[in-house]
Design a protein around this motif. Structure first.
Motif, PDB file in Angstrom:
ATOM      1  N   LEU A 242       0.829  -1.203   0.000  1.00 37.77           N
ATOM      2  CA  LEU A 242       0.000   0.000   0.000  1.00 37.77           C
ATOM      3  C   LEU A 242       0.864   1.254   0.000  1.00 37.77           C
ATOM      4  CD1 LEU A 242      -2.631   1.561   0.199  1.00 37.77           C
ATOM      5  CD2 LEU A 242      -2.616   1.156   2.675  1.00 37.77           C
ATOM      6  N   GLU A 243       1.924   1.265   0.808  1.00 33.08           N
ATOM      7  CA  GLU A 243       2.828   2.420   0.838  1.00 33.08           C
ATOM      8  C   GLU A 243       3.528   2.575  -0.506  1.00 33.08           C
ATOM      9  OE1 GLU A 243       4.687   5.788   2.469  1.00 33.08           O
ATOM     10  OE2 GLU A 243       2.918   4.605   3.019  1.00 33.08           O
ATOM     11  N   ALA A 244       3.859   1.443  -1.138  1.00 31.39           N
ATOM     12  CA  ALA A 244       4.473   1.500  -2.469  1.00 31.39           C
ATOM     13  C   ALA A 244       3.510   2.135  -3.469  1.00 31.39           C
ATOM     14  CB  ALA A 244       4.857   0.096  -2.925  1.00 31.39           C
ATOM     15  N   LYS A 245       2.232   1.744  -3.407  1.00 25.32           N
ATOM     16  CA  LYS A 245       1.232   2.321  -4.316  1.00 25.32           C
ATOM     17  C   LYS A 245       1.102   3.822  -4.098  1.00 25.32           C
ATOM     18  CE  LYS A 245      -1.699  -1.791  -4.897  1.00 25.32           C
ATOM     19  NZ  LYS A 245      -3.042  -2.383  -4.627  1.00 25.32           N
ATOM     20  N   ARG A 246       1.100   4.226  -2.825  1.00 22.75           N
ATOM     21  CA  ARG A 246       0.967   5.648  -2.521  1.00 22.75           C
ATOM     22  C   ARG A 246       2.165   6.436  -3.065  1.00 22.75           C
ATOM     23  NH1 ARG A 246      -1.363   5.345   3.740  1.00 22.75           N
ATOM     24  NH2 ARG A 246      -3.528   4.914   3.164  1.00 22.75           N
ATOM     25  N   LYS A 247       3.350   5.870  -2.932  1.00 23.56           N
ATOM     26  CA  LYS A 247       4.541   6.548  -3.435  1.00 23.56           C
ATOM     27  C   LYS A 247       4.575   6.529  -4.969  1.00 23.56           C
ATOM     28  CE  LYS A 247       7.596   5.832   0.563  1.00 23.56           C
ATOM     29  NZ  LYS A 247       7.926   7.271   0.763  1.00 23.56           N
ATOM     30  N   LEU A 248       4.139   5.432  -5.557  1.00 26.38           N
ATOM     31  CA  LEU A 248       4.123   5.342  -7.025  1.00 26.38           C
ATOM     32  C   LEU A 248       3.134   6.336  -7.626  1.00 26.38           C
ATOM     33  CD1 LEU A 248       4.271   1.459  -7.402  1.00 26.38           C
ATOM     34  CD2 LEU A 248       6.022   3.075  -8.193  1.00 26.38           C
ATOM     35  N   GLY A 249       2.145   6.745  -6.828  1.00 23.43           N
ATOM     36  CA  GLY A 249       1.204   7.743  -7.297  1.00 23.43           C
ATOM     37  C   GLY A 249       1.868   9.079  -7.557  1.00 23.43           C
ATOM     38  N   HIS A 250       2.985   9.345  -6.857  1.00 19.01           N
ATOM     39  CA  HIS A 250       3.788  10.546  -7.119  1.00 19.01           C
ATOM     40  C   HIS A 250       4.729  10.203  -8.275  1.00 19.01           C
ATOM     41  CE1 HIS A 250       2.515  12.783  -3.536  1.00 19.01           C
ATOM     42  NE2 HIS A 250       2.436  11.601  -2.980  1.00 19.01           N
ATOM     43  N   LYS A 251       4.261  10.415  -9.474  1.00 20.99           N
ATOM     44  CA  LYS A 251       4.940   9.877 -10.652  1.00 20.99           C
ATOM     45  C   LYS A 251       6.287  10.535 -10.940  1.00 20.99           C
ATOM     46  CE  LYS A 251       0.586   8.439 -12.703  1.00 20.99           C
ATOM     47  NZ  LYS A 251      -0.296   8.502 -13.884  1.00 20.99           N
ATOM     48  N   GLN A 252       6.590  11.620 -10.259  1.00 23.20           N
ATOM     49  CA  GLN A 252       7.892  12.255 -10.450  1.00 23.20           C
ATOM     50  C   GLN A 252       8.979  11.575  -9.613  1.00 23.20           C
ATOM     51  OE1 GLN A 252       7.239  16.421  -9.676  1.00 23.20           O
ATOM     52  NE2 GLN A 252       6.552  16.834 -11.765  1.00 23.20           N
ATOM     53  N   LEU A 253       8.575  10.709  -8.684  1.00 21.35           N
ATOM     54  CA  LEU A 253       9.553   9.978  -7.877  1.00 21.35           C
ATOM     55  C   LEU A 253      10.065   8.783  -8.679  1.00 21.35           C
ATOM     56  CD1 LEU A 253       7.841   9.857  -4.360  1.00 21.35           C
ATOM     57  CD2 LEU A 253       9.782  11.265  -5.034  1.00 21.35           C
ATOM     58  N   PRO A 254      11.385   8.648  -8.882  1.00 18.57           N
ATOM     59  CA  PRO A 254      11.926   7.481  -9.586  1.00 18.57           C
ATOM     60  C   PRO A 254      11.618   6.200  -8.819  1.00 18.57           C
ATOM     61  CG  PRO A 254      13.582   9.221  -9.383  1.00 18.57           C
ATOM     62  CD  PRO A 254      12.441   9.606  -8.485  1.00 18.57           C
ATOM     63  N   ILE A 255      11.332   5.153  -9.546  1.00 20.32           N
ATOM     64  CA  ILE A 255      11.030   3.866  -8.907  1.00 20.32           C
ATOM     65  C   ILE A 255      12.209   3.401  -8.066  1.00 20.32           C
ATOM     66  CG2 ILE A 255      10.595   1.416  -9.381  1.00 20.32           C
ATOM     67  CD1 ILE A 255       8.845   2.294 -11.718  1.00 20.32           C
ATOM     68  N   GLN A 256      13.420   3.684  -8.510  1.00 22.43           N
ATOM     69  CA  GLN A 256      14.602   3.310  -7.738  1.00 22.43           C
ATOM     70  C   GLN A 256      14.586   3.980  -6.362  1.00 22.43           C
ATOM     71  OE1 GLN A 256      18.312   4.008  -9.756  1.00 22.43           O
ATOM     72  NE2 GLN A 256      19.546   3.751  -7.930  1.00 22.43           N
ATOM     73  N   SER A 257      14.218   5.251  -6.302  1.00 22.14           N
ATOM     74  CA  SER A 257      14.157   5.969  -5.027  1.00 22.14           C
ATOM     75  C   SER A 257      13.070   5.401  -4.125  1.00 22.14           C
ATOM     76  CB  SER A 257      13.902   7.464  -5.266  1.00 22.14           C
ATOM     77  OG  SER A 257      14.959   8.044  -5.991  1.00 22.14           O
ATOM     78  N   ILE A 258      11.940   5.048  -4.729  1.00 26.95           N
ATOM     79  CA  ILE A 258      10.842   4.463  -3.960  1.00 26.95           C
ATOM     80  C   ILE A 258      11.278   3.142  -3.347  1.00 26.95           C
ATOM     81  CG2 ILE A 258       8.534   3.455  -4.133  1.00 26.95           C
ATOM     82  CD1 ILE A 258       7.931   5.541  -6.291  1.00 26.95           C
ATOM     83  N   ALA A 259      11.984   2.339  -4.113  1.00 27.72           N
ATOM     84  CA  ALA A 259      12.468   1.049  -3.619  1.00 27.72           C
ATOM     85  C   ALA A 259      13.363   1.239  -2.402  1.00 27.72           C
ATOM     86  CB  ALA A 259      13.227   0.316  -4.727  1.00 27.72           C
ATOM     87  N   PHE A 260      14.298   2.187  -2.479  1.00 27.40           N
ATOM     88  CA  PHE A 260      15.206   2.437  -1.362  1.00 27.40           C
ATOM     89  C   PHE A 260      14.447   2.994  -0.156  1.00 27.40           C
ATOM     90  CE2 PHE A 260      18.730   3.064  -4.699  1.00 27.40           C
ATOM     91  CZ  PHE A 260      19.048   1.704  -4.654  1.00 27.40           C
ATOM     92  N   ASP A 261      13.461   3.869  -0.406  1.00 26.80           N
ATOM     93  CA  ASP A 261      12.667   4.440   0.687  1.00 26.80           C
ATOM     94  C   ASP A 261      11.909   3.372   1.455  1.00 26.80           C
ATOM     95  OD1 ASP A 261      13.492   6.984   0.121  1.00 26.80           O
ATOM     96  OD2 ASP A 261      11.686   7.560  -0.987  1.00 26.80           O
ATOM     97  N   LEU A 262      11.530   2.303   0.755  1.00 27.22           N
ATOM     98  CA  LEU A 262      10.771   1.229   1.380  1.00 27.22           C
ATOM     99  C   LEU A 262      11.654   0.137   1.980  1.00 27.22           C
ATOM    100  CD1 LEU A 262       7.903   0.875  -1.246  1.00 27.22           C
ATOM    101  CD2 LEU A 262       7.722   1.788   1.063  1.00 27.22           C
ATOM    102  N   GLY A 263      12.965   0.348   1.930  1.00 28.22           N
ATOM    103  CA  GLY A 263      13.871  -0.593   2.578  1.00 28.22           C
ATOM    104  C   GLY A 263      14.385  -1.706   1.699  1.00 28.22           C
ATOM    105  N   PHE A 264      14.155  -1.624   0.384  1.00 26.36           N
ATOM    106  CA  PHE A 264      14.674  -2.636  -0.532  1.00 26.36           C
ATOM    107  C   PHE A 264      16.107  -2.275  -0.921  1.00 26.36           C
ATOM    108  CE2 PHE A 264      10.105  -2.955  -1.068  1.00 26.36           C
ATOM    109  CZ  PHE A 264       9.892  -4.327  -1.104  1.00 26.36           C
ATOM    110  N   ASP A 265      16.989  -3.274  -0.897  1.00 28.33           N
ATOM    111  CA  ASP A 265      18.391  -3.033  -1.265  1.00 28.33           C
ATOM    112  C   ASP A 265      18.550  -2.845  -2.768  1.00 28.33           C
ATOM    113  OD1 ASP A 265      19.201  -3.252   1.377  1.00 28.33           O
ATOM    114  OD2 ASP A 265      19.499  -5.425   1.223  1.00 28.33           O
ATOM    115  N   GLN A 266      17.708  -3.533  -3.551  1.00 28.33           N
ATOM    116  CA  GLN A 266      17.797  -3.485  -5.004  1.00 28.33           C
ATOM    117  C   GLN A 266      16.430  -3.147  -5.617  1.00 28.33           C
ATOM    118  OE1 GLN A 266      20.557  -3.742  -6.783  1.00 28.33           O
ATOM    119  NE2 GLN A 266      21.865  -4.206  -5.008  1.00 28.33           N
ATOM    120  N   PRO A 267      16.375  -2.200  -6.533  1.00 33.61           N
ATOM    121  CA  PRO A 267      15.111  -1.881  -7.200  1.00 33.61           C
ATOM    122  C   PRO A 267      14.493  -3.087  -7.910  1.00 33.61           C
ATOM    123  CG  PRO A 267      16.726  -0.169  -7.615  1.00 33.61           C
ATOM    124  CD  PRO A 267      17.457  -1.294  -6.935  1.00 33.61           C
ATOM    125  N   THR A 268      15.351  -3.972  -8.429  1.00 32.03           N
ATOM    126  CA  THR A 268      14.834  -5.151  -9.131  1.00 32.03           C
ATOM    127  C   THR A 268      14.060  -6.058  -8.172  1.00 32.03           C
ATOM    128  OG1 THR A 268      16.987  -6.221  -8.785  1.00 32.03           O
ATOM    129  CG2 THR A 268      16.595  -5.160 -10.925  1.00 32.03           C
TER     130      THR A 268
END
Length: 290
Positions: A242-268
């Motif tokens: 759900l937090e990922a969806k909320r962040k992805l809604g801000h389309k100017q945020l790079p997916i890589q940054s969202i991944a790191f913000d959520l505690g993922f070591d790798q965007p993949t």
């Protein structure tokens, strides 16, 4: 894919405390006037009560809510929601914030955040028979009082809104004596969900939360299954998505940054995690956001 844009956040007078911080509007007129904005995913810095007098669809946190007529939908502060353009969207809309209630009773503000605007379970109630009549009367009184200008208007609106929220609380709890805001098991489930949100950038294991909440795994699992619909691990996973969806809604945020913000070591890894749960990739999800 749509052009890059942020999810719009709306405030109710924001920091201007000379204002009422409360408003009530006819829903159909409001939607017709604000359809372009209201039909796009957005968030509010205030609480929203929507009284639908017709059946339809409303979207909360990207989930379609199929409500019947005479339903009251409650939107918490900072929850993503939007209206369905194809629905009739008739009824009434009430906006208010903590400041409005805190002026008269801080305990009630805390109570309603726990008993109604808790993002737990079904985000609406459907009134029946005499309940419909009572709610209609309260809404009519609120609408009439909102048109007054005398010094007692604010206080009258507070008591009328409190009466409406208490009526919602009664319907939600099905007139049980052990109402949710006095139920320790419910409070534990609510505290767990709140703690998970507070750690949404790291998402520790469920064992961490048992220590923080001074409970044990068996007890925490029992209350989360009862009130949140899953085990602690499942709730952590659901909130992460759900937090990922909320962040992805801000389309100017790079997916890589969202991944790191959520505690993922790798965007993949984030992409695989998201697709495993939702069935689509983060980019595909962004493409379908209104």
């Amino acid at each position: 894919m749509e052009n890059l844009e942020n999810i719009k956040k709306y405030y109710l007078h924001e920091d201007d405390f000379s204002k009422l911080h409360f408003e009530v509007q006819d829903l159909k007129s409001y939607f017709e006037h604000n359809q372009a904005q209201a039909s796009k995913a957005h968030i509010h810095g205030f609480y929203q009560l929507i009284w639908f007098t017709t059946a339809g669809i409303h979207y909360i946190d990207y989930e379609a809510i199929n409500h019947q007529k005479n339903s009251l939908v409650f939107i918490n502060t900072n929850q993503i929601h939007y209206f369905c353009p194809q629905a009739e969207n008739e009824g009434m809309l009430i906006h208010f914030n903590d400041f409005f209630i805190n002026q008269f009773n801080q305990e009630l503000a805390q109570r309603f955040s726990l008993s109604i605007f808790n993002e737990i379970g079904q985000p609406y109630i459907t009134a029946q028979n005499s309940e419909v009549d009572r709610i209609k009367i309260l809404l009519k009184l609120i609408q009439e009082e909102n048109e007054q200008t005398d010094p007692l208007q604010k206080e009258q609106l507070f008591f009328l809104l409190s009466g409406l929220l208490l009526s919602i609380e009664r319907i939600k709890n099905q007139n049980k004596i052990d109402v949710l805001f006095k139920n320790r098991d419910f409070e534990l489930a609510y505290a767990f969900k709140k703690e998970v949100y507070n750690h949404r950038g790291s998402f520790p294991s469920s064992e961490y939360y048992t220590q923080q909440l001074h409970t044990n795994t068996k007890k925490l699992t029992a209350v989360t299954k009862q009130y949140l619909g899953g085990t602690p691990a499942q709730i952590i996973k659901n909130i992460k998505v759900l937090e990922a969806k909320r962040k992805l809604g801000h389309k100017q945020l790079p997916i890589q940054s969202i991944a790191f913000d959520l505690g993922f070591d790798q965007p993949t890894y984030f992409t695989k995690y998201f697709k495993k749960i939702t069935g689509i990739t983060p980019k595909e999800f962004q493409a379908i956001i209104p």
